[in-house]
Design a protein around this motif. Structure first.
Motif, PDB file in Angstrom:
ATOM      1  N   THR A 669       0.743  -1.347  -0.054  1.00  0.00           N
ATOM      2  CA  THR A 669      -0.031  -0.144  -0.003  1.00  0.00           C
ATOM      3  C   THR A 669       0.798   1.210  -0.022  1.00  0.00           C
ATOM      4  O   THR A 669       2.066   1.272   0.529  1.00  0.00           O
ATOM      5  CB  THR A 669      -0.806   0.055   1.333  1.00  0.00           C
ATOM      6  OG1 THR A 669      -0.283   0.144   2.328  1.00  0.00           O
ATOM      7  CG2 THR A 669      -1.771  -1.264   1.450  1.00  0.00           C
ATOM      8  N   SER A 670       0.369   2.380  -0.468  1.00  0.00           N
ATOM      9  CA  SER A 670       0.842   3.629  -0.581  1.00  0.00           C
ATOM     10  C   SER A 670      -0.033   4.644  -0.307  1.00  0.00           C
ATOM     11  O   SER A 670      -1.223   4.699  -0.871  1.00  0.00           O
ATOM     12  CB  SER A 670       1.784   3.755  -1.945  1.00  0.00           C
ATOM     13  OG  SER A 670       2.325   5.081  -1.860  1.00  0.00           O
ATOM     14  N   PHE A 671       0.072   5.545   0.739  1.00  0.00           N
ATOM     15  CA  PHE A 671      -1.038   6.694   1.037  1.00  0.00           C
ATOM     16  C   PHE A 671      -0.207   7.793   0.875  1.00  0.00           C
ATOM     17  O   PHE A 671       0.972   8.050   1.586  1.00  0.00           O
ATOM     18  CB  PHE A 671      -1.260   6.281   2.619  1.00  0.00           C
ATOM     19  CG  PHE A 671      -2.132   7.475   3.159  1.00  0.00           C
ATOM     20  CD1 PHE A 671      -3.171   8.079   2.616  1.00  0.00           C
ATOM     21  CD2 PHE A 671      -1.627   8.413   4.099  1.00  0.00           C
ATOM     22  CE1 PHE A 671      -3.945   9.001   3.007  1.00  0.00           C
ATOM     23  CE2 PHE A 671      -2.526   9.274   4.709  1.00  0.00           C
ATOM     24  CZ  PHE A 671      -3.663   9.573   4.139  1.00  0.00           C
ATOM     25  N   GLN A 672      -0.910   8.641   0.025  1.00  0.00           N
ATOM     26  CA  GLN A 672      -0.139   9.934  -0.369  1.00  0.00           C
ATOM     27  C   GLN A 672      -0.933  10.936   0.631  1.00  0.00           C
ATOM     28  O   GLN A 672      -1.858  11.531   0.359  1.00  0.00           O
ATOM     29  CB  GLN A 672      -0.547  10.378  -1.813  1.00  0.00           C
ATOM     30  CG  GLN A 672       0.230  11.657  -2.242  1.00  0.00           C
ATOM     31  CD  GLN A 672       1.767  11.321  -2.639  1.00  0.00           C
ATOM     32  OE1 GLN A 672       2.043  10.158  -3.319  1.00  0.00           O
ATOM     33  NE2 GLN A 672       2.832  12.072  -2.217  1.00  0.00           N
ATOM     34  N   ALA A 673      -0.133  11.005   1.781  1.00  0.00           N
ATOM     35  CA  ALA A 673      -0.891  12.098   2.721  1.00  0.00           C
ATOM     36  C   ALA A 673      -0.877  13.668   2.451  1.00  0.00           C
ATOM     37  O   ALA A 673      -1.865  13.954   2.627  1.00  0.00           O
ATOM     38  CB  ALA A 673       0.118  12.073   4.212  1.00  0.00           C
ATOM     39  N   THR A 674       0.304  13.957   1.783  1.00  0.00           N
ATOM     40  CA  THR A 674       0.201  15.243   1.339  1.00  0.00           C
ATOM     41  C   THR A 674       1.012  15.156  -0.079  1.00  0.00           C
ATOM     42  O   THR A 674       1.592  14.191  -0.183  1.00  0.00           O
ATOM     43  CB  THR A 674       1.131  16.437   1.973  1.00  0.00           C
ATOM     44  OG1 THR A 674       2.256  15.970   2.073  1.00  0.00           O
ATOM     45  CG2 THR A 674       0.255  16.374   3.468  1.00  0.00           C
ATOM     46  N   ARG A 675       1.188  16.260  -0.709  1.00  0.00           N
ATOM     47  CA  ARG A 675       2.068  16.430  -1.912  1.00  0.00           C
ATOM     48  C   ARG A 675       3.473  16.138  -1.745  1.00  0.00           C
ATOM     49  O   ARG A 675       4.413  15.631  -2.521  1.00  0.00           O
ATOM     50  CB  ARG A 675       2.037  17.726  -2.521  1.00  0.00           C
ATOM     51  CG  ARG A 675       0.630  18.110  -3.442  1.00  0.00           C
ATOM     52  CD  ARG A 675       0.685  19.222  -4.077  1.00  0.00           C
ATOM     53  NE  ARG A 675       1.676  19.127  -5.468  1.00  0.00           N
ATOM     54  CZ  ARG A 675       1.213  18.710  -6.441  1.00  0.00           C
ATOM     55  NH1 ARG A 675       0.164  18.042  -6.430  1.00  0.00           N
ATOM     56  NH2 ARG A 675       2.196  18.802  -7.235  1.00  0.00           N
ATOM     57  N   ARG A 676       4.034  16.041  -0.294  1.00  0.00           N
ATOM     58  CA  ARG A 676       5.149  16.014   0.027  1.00  0.00           C
ATOM     59  C   ARG A 676       5.717  14.643   0.789  1.00  0.00           C
ATOM     60  O   ARG A 676       6.675  14.164   0.794  1.00  0.00           O
ATOM     61  CB  ARG A 676       5.781  17.330   0.821  1.00  0.00           C
ATOM     62  CG  ARG A 676       5.844  18.279  -0.101  1.00  0.00           C
ATOM     63  CD  ARG A 676       6.581  19.421   0.782  1.00  0.00           C
ATOM     64  NE  ARG A 676       6.739  20.803   0.097  1.00  0.00           N
ATOM     65  CZ  ARG A 676       7.255  21.734   0.687  1.00  0.00           C
ATOM     66  NH1 ARG A 676       7.398  21.875   1.818  1.00  0.00           N
ATOM     67  NH2 ARG A 676       7.206  23.071  -0.086  1.00  0.00           N
ATOM     68  N   LEU A 677       4.627  14.164   1.489  1.00  0.00           N
ATOM     69  CA  LEU A 677       4.639  13.053   2.560  1.00  0.00           C
ATOM     70  C   LEU A 677       4.008  11.899   1.808  1.00  0.00           C
ATOM     71  O   LEU A 677       2.800  11.918   1.600  1.00  0.00           O
ATOM     72  CB  LEU A 677       4.109  13.604   3.789  1.00  0.00           C
ATOM     73  CG  LEU A 677       4.419  12.498   4.916  1.00  0.00           C
ATOM     74  CD1 LEU A 677       5.929  12.532   5.096  1.00  0.00           C
ATOM     75  CD2 LEU A 677       3.550  13.154   6.038  1.00  0.00           C
TER      76      LEU A 677
END
Length: 788
Positions: A669-677
């Motif tokens: 899984t990959s979770f894009q929390a913010t554009r940087r994180l």
């Protein structure tokens, strides 16, 4: 190097054989699919004509060709790790058009498996998966060092035998049944640090494809799978510098134009100081009284390096392109937990010289001359025997392939391959004058292999796409062909010849067929039949792919291996999800195993220690993937069984192989929390593998032997592990900056690596304990990456 020449008459005749009156109103569109930022080709990119529901796949150099009706058409071009590109083109005559794709933003990366959820309108090869380098770097790994083979193990049907190693067992096959290609050159031992890392620096790799079902006709020589890796070509538009520094290794890559948009280079290097890190962390753990580290020894030496280089040049007409690529990797390994009192060094070197020529919009020629060398040294330390052991192999070969593009997505690929391999099975020599070792050298061997093939991608109807292939392979063992009886004495075969002449010759047919039936826009069925032959064996008595394993060409005592594979699959797309199910059955002949108490070391008649028989592998693979949104990833479950039946082993009864793991489950899984994180996790569960453990020891004529019960009659504990990674990316004025923090084995699972049986002090014929060796628990990591 040579190539096949076509006259205008012969090309005309081929054209006539596929012509029809309808072609008079058709025109041809051809060109290449490229990376918009670097100008590099994108191999096997997919080109879809949306208004016709027709698609084709570019070849290994990004070249495509389509025959279409005159008029306006909507095209969609895709490649894993890149943004889809859509354009409408008016076709009134034959034209050449290159498509340039933009890479997915590193700040908003998506995990996508090409061919396994990218869209059901794309061409689908059963059992093929592709990973992007961005995916590999986004997955948590041991020590924070991104690794291609560790990432492949999260795909359905791909597993490793033991904890932390990169030796691939694909659909129940052994390590030697996977062919690893780097720019079309085979790599015989693709591992570092005794298998903990693979030999390939992701910074130097452009594309990663694994074939484990339907093998296209151009691939051969292995039973289970092919891992095809293509190196980057170098940015031909601007100079780029990138690299990274972590707890395990440091990396640096430079690429740029030699002549803008005409010639470019790339040079990439990686150096690992894993031993220094292990010694430091082990001493810290020992000083703070962690129980498992109280016997830790800090004289470990674990180092390796990779060097990748490539230059390429293309002509002003863009019809000729020349590539020169090279790879060199070397290892030094000594670790206190196993291989005690030994020091091992091994090295891989490969080189490829490739040239392709575009005759016209329909005819594409590629010629490759390659070189591959693998050698290792094994030193016994602190022992009266005090010896050096060295062995290896060298292969040179040539490949010639022609792509002939016919109608709407129909392609004929044909070619000829030749190679010569020299095997140096071993040579032992004393290290010092006081050594008790007597110098000894095993007999070297040479083989010739050749293959001719033809494969056809043919659309039978609007919804039915097929691939037909036939490969004819041959093998010759040069020098005398020897049969060995069970007591190890040699018996000369009367048909063999000495003085380097032909000792044995084998050949065979390898037909292949696969089909895809598009039920509708969201569902597709697939079927594959593949027959393959393998003329080489890897002699290994360990579940770890050790550098000291011995490569043995086929002979009268260990003939070629063969495999016949059937698979069926279905795929369903529903909104953001794709579900795929594929079942397979593989029947194998000529597979080998060791007799009990086999004597492998410095044995001139080593193939007297093996027997051959039949094997089978049955499995059901499932995949659920989500490829869009802030949360992306995939879930796989594989139910599989693999066994062998070999006369003289296990009383002739069927037994499981050591690669038999009934249940495998993984989550990425990959979770894009913010554009940087970005937060990434992966979880893996494999049921316990099979192993042979002795139940007692007996003495016979002054020698002691282990007594085993059933072959692989013990089941080892299940393997499971959770990894977590956090990536923080930031754009600077000078370029891109990235911090990566991870935890490998987050809940401190002590997975089994090996078992050591300890005899009783007072009675050598009884075991007092079985010591389980686990390499590590929780392993934190931190690394810094940059690019400008």
């Amino acid at each position: 190097m040579f190539f096949l020449r076509f006259s205008r008459q012969s090309i005309f005749l081929i054209t006539l054989s596929f012509a029809s009156p309808a072609l008079a109103q058709q025109v041809r569109l051809s060109g290449r699919v490229l990376d918009a930022t670097s100008g590099e080709s994108l191999p096997f990119a997919t080109v879809v004509i949306k208004d016709k529901s027709v698609s084709t796949q570019a070849n290994a150099y990004g070249f495509y060709s389509l025959l279409l009706e005159k008029g306006r058409h909507m095209f969609e071009v895709s490649f894993v790790g890149y943004k889809r590109y859509a354009i409408e083109i008016q076709l009134d005559r034959g034209v050449t058009r290159n498509f340039e794709l933009q890479p997915q933003s590193t700040e908003l990366s998506e995990l996508v498996i090409k061919g396994e959820g990218e869209g059901l309108s794309s061409d689908m090869i059963p059992g093929k998966n592709s990973l992007s380098v961005a995916q590999v770097k986004n997955m948590p790994t041991l020590g924070g060092e991104a690794d291609i083979f560790q990432s492949l193990q999260f795909l359905p049907g791909v597993r490793t035998a033991v904890e932390g190693t990169t030796g691939l067992s694909v659909r129940g096959g052994s390590f030697d049944q996977t062919l690893v290609l780097l720019d079309e050159a085979p790599v015989y031992n693709p591992s570092h640090a005794l298998g903990f890392y693979s030999s390939f620096n992701p910074d130097a790799i452009k594309s990663i494809d694994i074939y484990k079902g339907a093998l296209p006709a151009q691939y051969g020589g292995r039973l289970s799978s092919v891992v095809d890796l293509r190196m980057k070509e170098g940015n031909d538009r601007e100079f780029k510098l990138s690299g990274g520094l972590g707890l395990i290794a440091a990396r640096l890559t430079a690429e740029g134009p030699i002549k803008k948009e005409r010639a470019s280079f790339i040079f990439s290097t990686r150096y690992s100081y894993a031993g220094l890190t292990a010694n430091t962390l082990g001493n810290i753990a020992k000083s703070i009284k962690i129980k498992e580290f109280q016997t830790f020894k800090d004289d470990n030496d674990i180092r390796f390096y990779d060097l990748n280089g490539k230059i390429n040049w293309k002509s002003a007409s863009n019809k000729d392109h020349i590539f020169v690529s090279a790879y060199s990797g070397s290892d030094w390994f000594k670790y206190y937990l196993f291989q005690k009192g030994t020091f091992t060094k091994w090295q891989n070197n490969t080189g490829s010289l490739r040239w392709y020529h575009i005759f016209n919009q329909r005819l594409f020629l590629n010629s490759t001359l390659y070189f591959s060398k693998y050698n290792y040294r094994y030193n016994l330390l602190n022992d009266r025997r005090d010896f050096n052991w060295k062995a290896g192999l060298t292969e040179i070969g040539i490949k010639n392939e022609i792509d002939f593009f016919m109608g709407q997505g129909d392609v004929i690929k044909m070619g000829l391959n030749f190679s010569q391999t020299g095997y140096q099975p071993g040579e032992i020599s004393p290290r010092t004058a006081s050594s008790l070792t007597v110098p000894f050298k095993l007999e070297s061997k040479r083989t010739l292999q050749g293959a001719g093939f033809v494969g056809i991608d043919k659309r039978l109807a609007r919804r039915i796409m097929t691939n037909w292939g036939l490969r004819i392979s041959s093998f010759a063992l040069l020098g005398p062909s020897v049969l060995y009886n069970y007591n190890g004495s040699d018996v000369m075969d009367s048909t063999s010849l000495k003085n380097g002449k032909l000792g044995q010759f084998k050949w065979g047919f390898e037909p292949r067929f696969s089909a895809k039936y598009q039920l509708d826009s969201s569902r597709a069925l697939s079927f594959a039949f593949t027959r393959t032959l393998q003329y080489v064996h890897l002699l290994s008595n360990s579940s770890v792919a050790l550098p000291t394993d011995i490569w043995l060409p086929s002979n009268n005592n260990a003939g070629p291996q063969s495999s016949t594979l059937f698979s069926v699959g279905i795929k369903q797309k529903a909104r953001m999800f794709v579900v795929g199910i594929e079942a397979y059955y593989k029947a194998m002949r000529g597979v080998i195993d060791f007799i009990d108490n086999a004597d492998l070391f410095v044995n001139q008649y080593i193939d007297s220690q093996i027997r051959s028989g039949t094997g089978r592998a049955i499995g059901l693979e499932t995949l659920l993937e989500k490829k869009s949104g802030r949360i992306t990833g995939w879930v796989t479950y594989t139910l599989a069984k693999t066994d062998r039946t070999i006369a003289g082993i296990n009383n002739g009864l069927t037994y499981p192989t050591r690669y038999d793991r009934r249940h495998s489950f993984s989550v990425v899984t990959s979770f894009q929390a913010t554009r940087r994180l970005t937060f990434s996790t992966d979880f893996q569960f494999n049921s316990g593998g099979a192993a042979s453990l002795p139940t007692t020891v007996y003495e016979y004529q002054g020698s002691t032997f282990n007594y085993y019960s059933k072959r692989n009659g013990f089941r080892l504990p299940a393997y499971h592990r959770l990894d977590i990674q956090c990536t923080f990316s930031e754009k600077k004025k000078w370029g891109d900056s990235q911090w990566v923090v991870g935890i490998y084995n987050a809940y401190n699972r002590r997975n089994l690596f090996s078992v050591e049986l300890v005899p009783q002090d007072y009675n050598y014929f009884q075991y007092s304990a079985a010591n389980a060796v686990s390499l590590y628990g929780i392993v934190p990591s931190i690394s810094y990456n940059f690019k400008f």
